[in-house]
Motif scaffolding. Structure first.
Motif, PDB file in Angstrom:
ATOM      1  N   HIS A  33     -49.872  52.889  22.386  1.00  0.00           N
ATOM      2  CA  HIS A  33     -49.070  53.641  23.352  1.00  0.00           C
ATOM      3  C   HIS A  33     -49.177  55.131  23.048  1.00  0.00           C
ATOM      4  O   HIS A  33     -48.979  55.565  21.907  1.00  0.00           O
ATOM      5  N   PHE A  34     -49.478  55.923  24.099  1.00  0.00           N
ATOM      6  CA  PHE A  34     -49.684  57.364  23.933  1.00  0.00           C
ATOM      7  C   PHE A  34     -48.927  58.120  25.032  1.00  0.00           C
ATOM      8  O   PHE A  34     -48.962  57.733  26.205  1.00  0.00           O
ATOM      9  N   PHE A  35     -48.249  59.186  24.640  1.00  0.00           N
ATOM     10  CA  PHE A  35     -47.503  60.025  25.571  1.00  0.00           C
ATOM     11  C   PHE A  35     -47.969  61.467  25.393  1.00  0.00           C
ATOM     12  O   PHE A  35     -48.482  61.845  24.332  1.00  0.00           O
ATOM     13  N   HIS A  36     -47.764  62.273  26.412  1.00  0.00           N
ATOM     14  CA  HIS A  36     -48.074  63.701  26.247  1.00  0.00           C
ATOM     15  C   HIS A  36     -46.836  64.528  26.576  1.00  0.00           C
ATOM     16  O   HIS A  36     -46.065  64.217  27.493  1.00  0.00           O
ATOM     17  N   HIS A  37     -46.628  65.561  25.783  1.00  0.00           N
ATOM     18  CA  HIS A  37     -45.473  66.454  25.903  1.00  0.00           C
ATOM     19  C   HIS A  37     -45.991  67.881  25.943  1.00  0.00           C
ATOM     20  O   HIS A  37     -46.827  68.266  25.102  1.00  0.00           O
ATOM     21  N   PRO A  38     -45.545  68.707  26.889  1.00  0.00           N
ATOM     22  CA  PRO A  38     -46.135  70.048  27.054  1.00  0.00           C
ATOM     23  C   PRO A  38     -45.878  70.996  25.896  1.00  0.00           C
ATOM     24  O   PRO A  38     -46.709  71.867  25.599  1.00  0.00           O
ATOM     25  N   LYS A  39     -44.745  70.857  25.224  1.00  0.00           N
ATOM     26  CA  LYS A  39     -44.413  71.782  24.134  1.00  0.00           C
ATOM     27  C   LYS A  39     -43.506  71.092  23.142  1.00  0.00           C
ATOM     28  O   LYS A  39     -42.359  70.771  23.442  1.00  0.00           O
ATOM     29  N   PHE A  40     -44.009  70.871  21.933  1.00  0.00           N
ATOM     30  CA  PHE A  40     -43.255  70.124  20.926  1.00  0.00           C
ATOM     31  C   PHE A  40     -42.033  70.913  20.447  1.00  0.00           C
ATOM     32  O   PHE A  40     -42.105  72.134  20.256  1.00  0.00           O
ATOM     33  N   PRO A  41     -40.931  70.207  20.200  1.00  0.00           N
ATOM     34  CA  PRO A  41     -39.802  70.848  19.525  1.00  0.00           C
ATOM     35  C   PRO A  41     -40.129  71.010  18.038  1.00  0.00           C
ATOM     36  O   PRO A  41     -40.485  70.043  17.360  1.00  0.00           O
ATOM     37  N   VAL A  42     -40.059  72.248  17.535  1.00  0.00           N
ATOM     38  CA  VAL A  42     -40.375  72.532  16.137  1.00  0.00           C
ATOM     39  C   VAL A  42     -39.278  73.407  15.535  1.00  0.00           C
ATOM     40  O   VAL A  42     -38.468  73.991  16.252  1.00  0.00           O
ATOM     41  N   ASP A  43     -39.261  73.494  14.218  1.00  0.00           N
ATOM     42  CA  ASP A  43     -38.263  74.317  13.546  1.00  0.00           C
ATOM     43  C   ASP A  43     -38.545  75.795  13.786  1.00  0.00           C
ATOM     44  O   ASP A  43     -39.687  76.211  13.989  1.00  0.00           O
ATOM     45  N   VAL A  44     -37.505  76.593  13.733  1.00  0.00           N
ATOM     46  CA  VAL A  44     -37.654  78.034  13.915  1.00  0.00           C
ATOM     47  C   VAL A  44     -38.148  78.694  12.635  1.00  0.00           C
ATOM     48  O   VAL A  44     -38.932  79.638  12.666  1.00  0.00           O
ATOM     49  N   ARG A  45     -37.710  78.189  11.488  1.00  0.00           N
ATOM     50  CA  ARG A  45     -38.024  78.836  10.212  1.00  0.00           C
ATOM     51  C   ARG A  45     -39.529  78.934   9.981  1.00  0.00           C
ATOM     52  O   ARG A  45     -40.044  79.978   9.610  1.00  0.00           O
ATOM     53  N   HIS A  46     -40.257  77.832  10.190  1.00  0.00           N
ATOM     54  CA  HIS A  46     -41.703  77.824   9.950  1.00  0.00           C
ATOM     55  C   HIS A  46     -42.528  77.681  11.225  1.00  0.00           C
ATOM     56  O   HIS A  46     -43.735  77.868  11.199  1.00  0.00           O
ATOM     57  N   ASN A  47     -41.870  77.306  12.327  1.00  0.00           N
ATOM     58  CA  ASN A  47     -42.575  77.003  13.571  1.00  0.00           C
ATOM     59  C   ASN A  47     -43.673  75.970  13.328  1.00  0.00           C
ATOM     60  O   ASN A  47     -44.758  76.041  13.891  1.00  0.00           O
ATOM     61  N   ALA A  48     -43.398  75.014  12.457  1.00  0.00           N
ATOM     62  CA  ALA A  48     -44.418  74.048  12.054  1.00  0.00           C
ATOM     63  C   ALA A  48     -43.875  72.625  11.934  1.00  0.00           C
ATOM     64  O   ALA A  48     -44.599  71.664  12.194  1.00  0.00           O
ATOM     65  N   LYS A  49     -42.616  72.472  11.530  1.00  0.00           N
ATOM     66  CA  LYS A  49     -42.057  71.139  11.363  1.00  0.00           C
ATOM     67  C   LYS A  49     -41.705  70.548  12.716  1.00  0.00           C
ATOM     68  O   LYS A  49     -40.900  71.104  13.456  1.00  0.00           O
ATOM     69  N   ILE A  50     -42.313  69.421  13.026  1.00  0.00           N
ATOM     70  CA  ILE A  50     -42.081  68.761  14.317  1.00  0.00           C
ATOM     71  C   ILE A  50     -40.796  67.939  14.239  1.00  0.00           C
ATOM     72  O   ILE A  50     -40.576  67.196  13.284  1.00  0.00           O
ATOM     73  N   HIS A  51     -39.951  68.072  15.260  1.00  0.00           N
ATOM     74  CA  HIS A  51     -38.737  67.256  15.338  1.00  0.00           C
ATOM     75  C   HIS A  51     -39.113  65.907  15.956  1.00  0.00           C
ATOM     76  O   HIS A  51     -38.942  65.659  17.154  1.00  0.00           O
ATOM     77  N   ARG A  52     -39.628  65.011  15.115  1.00  0.00           N
ATOM     78  CA  ARG A  52     -40.136  63.727  15.604  1.00  0.00           C
ATOM     79  C   ARG A  52     -39.031  62.821  16.134  1.00  0.00           C
ATOM     80  O   ARG A  52     -39.259  62.041  17.058  1.00  0.00           O
ATOM     81  N   LEU A  53     -37.853  62.883  15.544  1.00  0.00           N
ATOM     82  CA  LEU A  53     -36.771  62.029  16.017  1.00  0.00           C
ATOM     83  C   LEU A  53     -36.340  62.438  17.432  1.00  0.00           C
ATOM     84  O   LEU A  53     -35.962  61.590  18.240  1.00  0.00           O
ATOM     85  N   THR A  54     -36.428  63.736  17.725  1.00  0.00           N
ATOM     86  CA  THR A  54     -36.150  64.205  19.087  1.00  0.00           C
ATOM     87  C   THR A  54     -37.212  63.683  20.048  1.00  0.00           C
ATOM     88  O   THR A  54     -36.902  63.238  21.165  1.00  0.00           O
ATOM     89  N   LEU A  55     -38.465  63.724  19.624  1.00  0.00           N
ATOM     90  CA  LEU A  55     -39.551  63.200  20.453  1.00  0.00           C
ATOM     91  C   LEU A  55     -39.434  61.693  20.643  1.00  0.00           C
ATOM     92  O   LEU A  55     -39.751  61.167  21.720  1.00  0.00           O
ATOM     93  N   ALA A  56     -38.971  60.998  19.608  1.00  0.00           N
ATOM     94  CA  ALA A  56     -38.808  59.544  19.723  1.00  0.00           C
ATOM     95  C   ALA A  56     -37.754  59.206  20.782  1.00  0.00           C
ATOM     96  O   ALA A  56     -37.941  58.284  21.596  1.00  0.00           O
ATOM     97  N   ALA A  57     -36.657  59.956  20.778  1.00  0.00           N
ATOM     98  CA  ALA A  57     -35.614  59.725  21.784  1.00  0.00           C
ATOM     99  C   ALA A  57     -36.135  60.032  23.181  1.00  0.00           C
ATOM    100  O   ALA A  57     -35.839  59.318  24.142  1.00  0.00           O
ATOM    101  N   TRP A  58     -36.947  61.092  23.294  1.00  0.00           N
ATOM    102  CA  TRP A  58     -37.539  61.452  24.593  1.00  0.00           C
ATOM    103  C   TRP A  58     -38.487  60.353  25.073  1.00  0.00           C
ATOM    104  O   TRP A  58     -38.456  59.954  26.239  1.00  0.00           O
ATOM    105  N   ALA A  59     -39.340  59.848  24.185  1.00  0.00           N
ATOM    106  CA  ALA A  59     -40.317  58.818  24.559  1.00  0.00           C
ATOM    107  C   ALA A  59     -39.626  57.533  24.991  1.00  0.00           C
ATOM    108  O   ALA A  59     -40.137  56.792  25.848  1.00  0.00           O
TER     109      ALA A  59
END
Length: 542
Positions: A506-532
């Protein structure tokens, strides 16, 4: 020992050496446009810190007070924090980029008596009275003019007022809250001392080097290490807006030797350098942290750093640095371990891998240590390891394991040690996907799909209840225009090519990942899981 003593030592040993350079505009000379810097020597900086300390005392700040620091990056942050250290007050530092709701919750929890802040911070404290109800004193944060300091004290007399609260609480630094609620981490001076020692020895840093840190808090180490702090032209609240040309100009003009930044930021800088045929010969080391360094960035770094190396330090707010790996070692890394290699333990740090357990573990004897090559939970100990969270006994119990007088910190990450003692990061423990066939870990899986040229970012997520989750991959595509069916087929082919990803269909596409502000690198995967799982996500189908 009080960590502020290092500034006194440097001011005595190297009074005329440059301590801080703050950009204040542009100037032109025969060579063209240059960055105009306000320059302070270590003697100047010591006097500046003394002026801040005198002002804080005058306004009623006392030893032991918790002081919420809401100031600009660079000189105000450095001067304010070192002044608080010197007088035995406790700076409380919260990342405003975590979001207003979380930020206010952290303020209320930390119970500061003092707010040291810029005008908008003091205004916020008046509007959001409930969160700031513990604040009794509000101190404006404006850097004292250096000319006035020297007029008042032409000799810039150096005193050492750092013999207070050395064994007490030194600071409270909040975690980013990327996989949970942000927590205040309690630091003692001895822990900061161990960090300075470890950073200096691990990276062979020498006094006189120039440092450009793109994480404001990390710049606080530079004065203690005798480095010249070059304040970058970057908005720390919006790191994604970084202009790489400004960073490159500063590095070239000031012959910068050292820089700290996330993989996202350094990827932008490396792309700019390669596109413009630029190398950075003055750079000895680039420290990339906040997320695993992608394979492409290791290769780019070799092209732009002819005399230096890219390093990936691994750690957390509770313990830094835990381990380190550099570009040369990455080329040699051959291991049965999956994930991202984050290198060997830094001096004085011990690392163990234990069986994954989501419950508190009171004693080390209650944990089952795993052999090399087996993925489990990463735990670490050493003199830089913090012992508790601020007034959060349940969180402390969940994150700390006792072994006599020794405290082991549970990193909240999964990983494994290989036969040569190198640590491999496999992802956040909370973000693992528990399928009926067993667990899947983010980093080993995502590496497979990051290889696709159409994938900018990707995230492993789980759909359904833990234990019977259906694994899925969410991708952030490189462009808005792509063939959905073709991409789905290619991603599925990549999945089938590896045993550990063969079950991902199963594959989904998201236009802009939610990431942390401090590093702009850590993906908020739990947020993406809820979205999916919400039904709003569009699945790629071949």
């Amino acid at each position: 020992m009080n960590i502020a003593r290092h500034l006194t030592i440097m001011a005595k040993a190297r009074p005329d050496a440059v301590a801080v350079k703050v950009p204040r505009g542009r100037v032109h000379d025969a060579a063209g446009e240059k960055i105009d810097y306000l320059t302070l020597t270590f003697s100047d900086l010591h006097a500046e810190v003394g002026a801040w300390e005198a002002n804080l005392v005058k306004r009623g700040v006392r030893e032991g007070d918790r002081v919420l620091v809401m100031v600009r990056q660079g000189l105000p942050l450095i001067a304010a924090v070192f002044a608080l250290f010197r007088m035995g007050a406790v700076p409380v530092i919260i990342d405003p980029g975590m979001g207003m709701k979380s930020f206010l919750r952290c303020v209320a929890h930390s119970r500061p008596r003092v707010l040291l802040g810029i005008p908008v911070a003091r205004f916020l404290s008046r509007v959001c009275r409930r969160a700031f109800r513990s604040v009794e004193i509000r101190v404006p944060a404006s850097s004292s003019p250096l000319a006035r300091i020297k007029a008042q004290n032409p000799e810039s007399k150096i005193q050492n007022n750092t013999e207070v609260s050395n064994n007490g609480l030194a600071a409270i630094l909040f975690t980013s809250g990327s996989t949970g609620a942000p927590k205040g981490v309690c630091y003692k001076h001895e822990m900061f001392e161990a960090q300075v020692r470890s950073i200096r020895d691990t990276y062979e840093i020498e006094p006189g080097e120039g440092d450009l840190s793109m994480l404001p808090v990390f710049a606080l180490f530079s004065p203690a290490l005798g480095m010249t702090t070059i304040v970058p032209e970057i908005d720390p609240s919006r790191p994604a807006t970084l202009d790489p040309s400004k960073i490159v100009r500063a590095i070239q003009q000031e012959n910068v030797n050292n820089s700290f930044g996330s993989p996202t930021l350094w990827n932008k800088i490396a792309d700019y350098c390669i596109a413009n045929n630029i190398t950075l010969p003055s750079m000895k080391r680039v420290l990339c942290a906040g997320a695993p360094v992608p394979a492409a960035l290791w290769e780019k770094a070799r092209k732009i750093l002819p005399n230096g190396k890219l390093h990936s330090p691994y750690g957390a707010t509770e313990c830094l640095p835990v381990s380190n790996v550099n570009g040369d070692e990455m080329l040699q890394n051959k291991s049965a371990c999956a994930g991202a290699c984050v290198g060997r333990a830094t001096p004085e740090i011990q690392i163990k891998i234990i069986a994954i357990n989501d419950d508190p573990i009171a004693a080390l004897a209650d944990a089952r240590e795993l052999p090399p090559g087996e993925i489990g939970e990463i735990i670490v100990t050493g003199p830089a390891i913090t012992r508790e969270y601020d007034n959060l006994p349940a969180a402390t119990a969940a994150a700390k394991i006792k072994s006599g007088d020794t405290i082991w910190h549970r990193m909240g990450d999964t990983g494994c040690l290989d036969a040569d003692g190198r640590l491999w990061f496999c992802g956040r423990k909370a973000e693992r996907v528990e399928t009926a066939a067993g667990p899947l870990y983010t980093e080993p899986c995502e590496q497979v799909f990051r290889a696709h040229p159409q994938v900018v970012r990707c995230a492993l997520v789980g759909l359904g209840a833990r234990g019977s989750q259906i694994p899925a991959i969410v991708i952030q595509p490189a462009s808005k225009h792509f063939d959905l069916a073709k991409l789905a087929a290619e991603l599925r082919a990549l999945a089938l090519a590896q045993p550990h990803t063969a079950g991902i269909a199963h594959f989904f596409h998201h236009p802009k990942f939610p990431v942390d502000v401090r590093h702009n690198a850590k993906i908020h995967r739990l947020t993406l899981a809820a979205w999916a799982a919400s039904g709003k996500a569009e699945e790629l189908k071949s």
